[in-house]
Design an enzyme around this catalytic site. Structure first.
Site, PDB file in Angstrom:
ATOM      1  N   SER A 109       3.710 -68.192  27.516  1.00 27.06           N
ATOM      2  CA  SER A 109       3.076 -67.107  28.255  1.00 27.06           C
ATOM      3  C   SER A 109       4.121 -66.013  28.442  1.00 27.06           C
ATOM      4  O   SER A 109       5.274 -66.169  28.046  1.00 27.06           O
ATOM      5  CB  SER A 109       2.588 -67.604  29.604  1.00 27.06           C
ATOM      6  OG  SER A 109       3.702 -67.870  30.423  1.00 27.06           O
ATOM      7  N   LYS A 110       3.695 -64.945  29.049  1.00 25.40           N
ATOM      8  CA  LYS A 110       4.577 -63.787  29.240  1.00 25.40           C
ATOM      9  C   LYS A 110       5.910 -64.169  29.895  1.00 25.40           C
ATOM     10  O   LYS A 110       6.925 -63.542  29.679  1.00 25.40           O
ATOM     11  CB  LYS A 110       3.865 -62.751  30.097  1.00 25.40           C
ATOM     12  CG  LYS A 110       2.851 -61.959  29.309  1.00 25.40           C
ATOM     13  CD  LYS A 110       2.740 -60.576  29.922  1.00 25.40           C
ATOM     14  CE  LYS A 110       1.902 -59.593  29.213  1.00 25.40           C
ATOM     15  NZ  LYS A 110       1.033 -59.931  28.196  1.00 25.40           N
ATOM     16  N   ARG A 111       5.835 -65.202  30.731  1.00 26.76           N
ATOM     17  CA  ARG A 111       7.031 -65.673  31.409  1.00 26.76           C
ATOM     18  C   ARG A 111       8.149 -66.027  30.422  1.00 26.76           C
ATOM     19  O   ARG A 111       9.324 -65.928  30.709  1.00 26.76           O
ATOM     20  CB  ARG A 111       6.666 -66.961  32.167  1.00 26.76           C
ATOM     21  CG  ARG A 111       6.917 -66.957  33.610  1.00 26.76           C
ATOM     22  CD  ARG A 111       6.210 -68.083  34.342  1.00 26.76           C
ATOM     23  NE  ARG A 111       5.430 -69.010  33.577  1.00 26.76           N
ATOM     24  CZ  ARG A 111       5.841 -70.211  33.181  1.00 26.76           C
ATOM     25  NH1 ARG A 111       7.054 -70.600  33.442  1.00 26.76           N
ATOM     26  NH2 ARG A 111       5.021 -71.017  32.540  1.00 26.76           N
ATOM     27  N   HIS A 112       7.748 -66.516  29.253  1.00 25.86           N
ATOM     28  CA  HIS A 112       8.723 -66.997  28.276  1.00 25.86           C
ATOM     29  C   HIS A 112       9.244 -65.906  27.358  1.00 25.86           C
ATOM     30  O   HIS A 112      10.137 -66.131  26.563  1.00 25.86           O
ATOM     31  CB  HIS A 112       8.081 -68.079  27.400  1.00 25.86           C
ATOM     32  CG  HIS A 112       7.615 -69.260  28.166  1.00 25.86           C
ATOM     33  ND1 HIS A 112       6.289 -69.503  28.403  1.00 25.86           N
ATOM     34  CD2 HIS A 112       8.288 -70.259  28.768  1.00 25.86           C
ATOM     35  CE1 HIS A 112       6.171 -70.608  29.110  1.00 25.86           C
ATOM     36  NE2 HIS A 112       7.364 -71.076  29.349  1.00 25.86           N
TER      37      HIS A 112
END
Ligand code: GLU
Length: 463
Positions: free
Chosen positions: A240-243
């Site tokens: 996800s964007k977190r990564h």
């Protein structure tokens, strides 16, 4: 074996996810490596999301990634009449039936099943009803799913998966407003497009069982399935964007070369021995379904950067020049004069090494891209102190008559450094600053050779 035909079937979400890009790549590699066809079908039945811009994002993403496709792009929405036709054919063949149960009735069925501990899968009382008893009220068309036995999914990645038929309900094919459901649309489209291999994310594995029921009811050949594990982040959770960036466009804007990303994405969940770096040609030759891993692949930005760097370094200069100019115009909104283009072409040999992205390449090329007066970074200015400037002043007259070979330039610089009682590095810094305004550049000799005598001397005397 007949010709391989694959497809990518993205839903327009407004951006192109890196997972979709990888699925597209796998399908492309599989088909193109076997002289097959690769199609695009936009699953645009959700009309709210299916804007022209959202479609464009997908096409642009595929174009940038260099995945060429065959034929016209298929719109699932536009094929709705064909989906309806097939639902009606199933109805006519007795493989489907009209169900008049209202949503309240279904709700009541489920609640009482829950209470008695029975299966909550809806069993329609209309499954075996005599059509002469049909009321004149709205209905849905449901498939007549087998009640016993099992449905087998033979998957090239996941192996053989069997699902008991009593766990599959008589799913709706056509809603009461006459619109086809997604599951029917996928089967009909894949069949009509002649798709032989369905390579897609394993979040669709459950759908495959239901889709098989439709294939069987229609007596159509089931395609070869390969459900590939999703991409995870470095912590093992779904990417996800977190990564990091999840949209393909972000990688393009960051300056990753498309072939670097292709190489990396091919390695993400598939392997060919220990090979990490490979060309498109090799990937096309090697790619197969057997070597797709069963467990989720972890996204590793460092590896992407490494591979991208390798591809930039090994680029043919003409192709790299073209790619760099495209990146400059599209992303940096910058166009170069003919002189600068020629200079860049001349200098690529010393720029393309040890850069991971086109953005880094452009930074390293700033001694070419910038013009006099050279704008000085504060770090670069540090070396232009009194001694630095004195060394440059001593150097320039010697350059006037030099033959401008690397060997002679080295000789001259070493002599000047020696006369000032310093190591060459001490002289290199002010030269570097004067020529580029930067501290990270190709070697000073490379810069001098690329810029040529007049420009070199003009920069050294204009600080
Ligand atoms: N539209 C689906 C998706 O974007 C793909 C369906 C399929 O490949 O069968 O995930």
């Amino acid at each position: 074996m007949s010709q391989v035909v694959t497809r990518i079937a993205p839903s327009p979400t407004g951006f192109m996810h890196i997972g979709t890009a990888r699925t597209a790549l796998f399908n492309w590699l599989y088909a193109r490596g076997r002289n097959g066809k690769f199609y695009i079908r936009i699953e645009d039945t959700d009309r709210k999301r299916s804007t022209a811009e959202a479609n464009e994002v997908i096409i642009n993403g595929l174009n940038w990634l260099g995945l060429d496709y065959d034929g016209d792009i298929v719109s699932q929405f536009e094929r709705a009449p064909r989906h309806v036709e097939i639902a009606e054919k199933l109805l006519k063949n007795g493989k489907a039936y009209k169900c008049f149960a209202s949503s309240e009735e279904i709700q009541i069925f489920k609640e009482s099943a829950l209470k008695s501990g029975a299966s909550t899968l809806f069993k329609s009382p209309w499954r075996n009803a005599d059509p002469s008893n049909h009321p004149d009220s709205p209905y849905v068309i449901r498939i007549k799913a087998p009640e016993t036995g099992e449905t087998i999914i033979q998957d090239e990645v996941q192996g053989k998966i069997s699902i008991k038929n009593n766990q599959l309900d008589d799913m709706v094919l056509l809603r009461s407003d006459g619109s086809p459901v997604y599951m029917l649309a996928v089967v009909v489209d894949d069949h009509d497009m002649g798709i032989t291999h369905v390579i897609r994310g394993d979040d669709h594995l459950n759908n495959a069982a239901r889709q098989n029921l439709i294939y069987e009811a229609l007596e159509w050949n089931i395609p070869v399935y390969a459900h590939i594990p999703l991409i995870h982040g470095e912590d093992g959770k779904k990417m996800s964007k977190r990564h990091g960036a999840t949209s393909i466009e972000e990688y393009e804007l960051s300056g990753y070369p498309a072939r670097g990303l292709r190489n990396y994405l091919a390695r993400l969940g598939w392997s060919h021995g220990d090979e990490e770096y490979f060309t498109d040609q090799q990937a096309l030759e090697w790619f197969n379904l057997i070597d797709i891993g069963k467990s989720a692949a972890r996204f590793d930005l460092k590896k992407l950067q490494f591979l991208s760097g390798q591809h930039l370094k090994n680029s043919d200069d003409a192709a790299l020049l073209h790619e760099t100019l495209q990146f400059l115009t599209k992303v940096k909104k910058q166009s170069l004069s003919e002189d600068k283009i020629q200079l860049l072409n001349k200098g690529l040999y010393c720029i393309k090494d040890r850069v991971k992205t086109l953005s880094e390449l452009i930074e390293k090329a700033s001694f070419i891209l910038n013009s006099r007066p050279i704008e000085m970074s504060s770090d670069a200015r540090l070396s232009l102190d009194e001694t630095g400037l004195a060394m440059l002043e001593a150097l320039t007259p010697h350059l006037q008559n030099a033959t401008w070979t690397r060997k002679e330039l080295e000789q001259i610089c070493n002599n000047i450094a020696e006369s000032f009682g310093v190591k060459f590095g001490k002289l290199a810094s002010p030269i570097r600053s004067a020529l580029s305004g930067q501290t990270k550049t190709p070697s000073v000799f490379d810069m001098m050779l690329v810029l040529g005598r007049n420009e070199t001397i003009a920069r050294l005397t204009n600080v």
